[in-house]
Design an enzyme around this catalytic site. Sequence first.
Site, PDB file in Angstrom:
ATOM      1  N   LYS A   1      37.045  38.542  34.480  1.00  0.00           N
ATOM      2  CA  LYS A   1      36.731  38.666  35.814  1.00  0.00           C
ATOM      3  C   LYS A   1      37.256  37.506  36.768  1.00  0.00           C
ATOM      4  CE  LYS A   1      34.232  42.511  35.383  1.00  0.00           C
ATOM      5  NZ  LYS A   1      34.676  43.631  36.024  1.00  0.00           N
TER       6      LYS A   1
ATOM      7  N   GLU B   1      29.525  43.245  44.046  1.00  0.00           N
ATOM      8  CA  GLU B   1      28.504  43.862  43.269  1.00  0.00           C
ATOM      9  C   GLU B   1      28.751  43.267  41.577  1.00  0.00           C
ATOM     10  OE1 GLU B   1      31.245  44.923  43.861  1.00  0.00           O
ATOM     11  OE2 GLU B   1      32.077  45.168  41.798  1.00  0.00           O
TER      12      GLU B   1
ATOM     13  N   SER C   1      37.492  41.288  26.170  1.00  0.00           N
ATOM     14  CA  SER C   1      37.509  40.749  27.622  1.00  0.00           C
ATOM     15  C   SER C   1      36.463  39.817  28.256  1.00  0.00           C
ATOM     16  CB  SER C   1      37.037  42.101  28.596  1.00  0.00           C
ATOM     17  OG  SER C   1      35.749  42.735  27.944  1.00  0.00           O
TER      18      SER C   1
END
Lengths: 390, 265
Positions: free
Chosen positions: A85, A107, A374
């Site tokens: 991210k 969010e 990830s």
Amino acid sequence: MKQKGRFGQFGGFYVPEVLIPALEEMEKAFYKFYKDAKFTAELDVLYKDYAGRPTPLYYATRFSELVGFKVYIKREDLLHGGAHKVNNCLGQGLLAKYMGKTKLIAETGAGQHGLATSMIGALFGMQTKIFMGTVDVERQSVNVHKMRLCGAEVIPVKGGTETLKDAINEALRYWTANVTDTFYLFGTVCGPHPYPTIVKYFQSCIGIEAREQCLEKIGKLPDIVTACVGGGSNAIGIFSAFVDDKDVKLVGVEPAGKGIETGKHAAPLAAGSVGILHGTKMYLMQNKEGQILDTESISAGLDYPGVGPEHCLLKDTGRARYVAVKDNDVLDIFDIFTKCEGILPALESAHSLAWVYSQKGKLPADTTVVVNLSGRGDKDVDIVERNRLK
Amino acid sequence: MKTYKQTFTELKRAALIPFFVIGDPDFDTSLQIVKAAIDAGADILELGIAFSDPIADGPTIQKADIRALGAGITVEKAKDFIAKVKAYKDIPIGLLMYYNLIFQYGTEKFFADFAKAGTNSVLIADLSIDDVDEIYAPARKAGLDTVFMVTPNTETDRAKKIAEKCTGFIYTVSLLGVTGGRDTLSDMIKPLISRLKSITDVPVCVGFGVSTPQHAVELAKAGADGVIIGSRIVKIIEENLNDKKSIAVKVKTFLAQVKEAIEKV
């Protein structure tokens, strides 16, 4: 808007009129800066020195022995914040800074995007608000604590399923009322144009690195590249560099939750239909009237009824294949992989590992598979333990 | 069927346009409430079809959507509702809703079926003028007027483009934000009304945050051709759920006050 932001029939910008000027401003800024020498130089330094890029491509020896073919792991879990991210947040955060914005909103589901946004808010000295469903606030409390430590305000969202979908609804509502001074740092390759394009661009570093590392380490491209798919940002990030390599199979792994047949899942590509939500046309979990269905997944980060529009196109064109794995298989692989490699995978990433494990005995020994890991699983240890006790 | 054009031509004052979510709190009570609104002197009705994820709406309308869905409202039942209202009185009815419901029904069929039921226009909260081609032709083919939103941050050139595609009225949003009652009227709205009046003859109806008779008067004085009141009325429904029979009377009383106020402008 200069572009329609379409991926075949998917994508677009289906939003209330009040948001159009903000999206236009964002599109204009992105195309102005994304190849600007100063911007890219600054972003490259942040990727390297702040986030920790490039991430290694690791050969998982024991796991490979277990499944009977060669498994390489793209270690996005080693990035600052513990997930891919940060790539997108650094990119969008820098864009916000170049646009002169001083406030960020985001969010979050699993909290990884919220944490990454909070980190970037601190880094750039921006006031930051994070919208998060109350269910997710509870199940990802460690990340909530970290966000607050970074100085962000975490806003628990009630209503609906109190998960990622409702957090997006509330963030969009907040943005509507504060559109002039606030940058909405969207977390995945969904949402209205230009987000799917912007997020893909900032996550494409994963695929670019992985492809180069494959050529260096293996001497060839892999046979299969796989990644988990919620909104789909880590998957698009790694797929993007391989899309033109027709011999490389792309496999996206959705959350089958309790099982597709039970309806308690979050797998719109496996069991959804085309519809419009949160500004984009995509495969959706919905009833025949178009009301959005509740989703269920052990992984908060994948608990979303839609999926990025480019994934929808990759599915329809057959360029990528999408499968779904159940919560139980995800929990099993969490243990198996951790014991094999000493790496705790995020429950999101564990979905792709579970699919790889399911190929045991089905693929030739010389097959090479690259898994995009990830994120790291520290945040999920409590969830795994709670489910083990059930 | 009475048109917007006839209505705005006949009226010598701003139109009173109440908004309701169809089926809130249940089909029968909702019908009684809407009939009471007509009796109170509503000139046009703005009706919403409940959606699970209404991103342009604030908590009051969102809760109304949840109540209506919980009470079993469907798109088909909403169509029956409109036909029943139309049978009570021939009054222009605008729908305000989200695109996915129309998309799933089939755009062309939706417009045709709802026109037949008595709808005058369909405003899609999450479809902008940039995608007008997806709905303009089917709407006109069905005989529906088109209505799009203009907001305070819409630039004038874009507002002109929007006005060109509005055959019914321009749904003019008074503020930057979602639906919901406000104590004071946004200071953005009067300049916006003036700006729109200088570029188009299409009627300008103002909604979002219009909550009191005084707000309606101020808007009418500023040149608005209609005032759309939603959340304030929906709140009356929410506050009287334990005595559903009283809701219609209370809504009627409130709307009569608004009407009386704007008639004096």
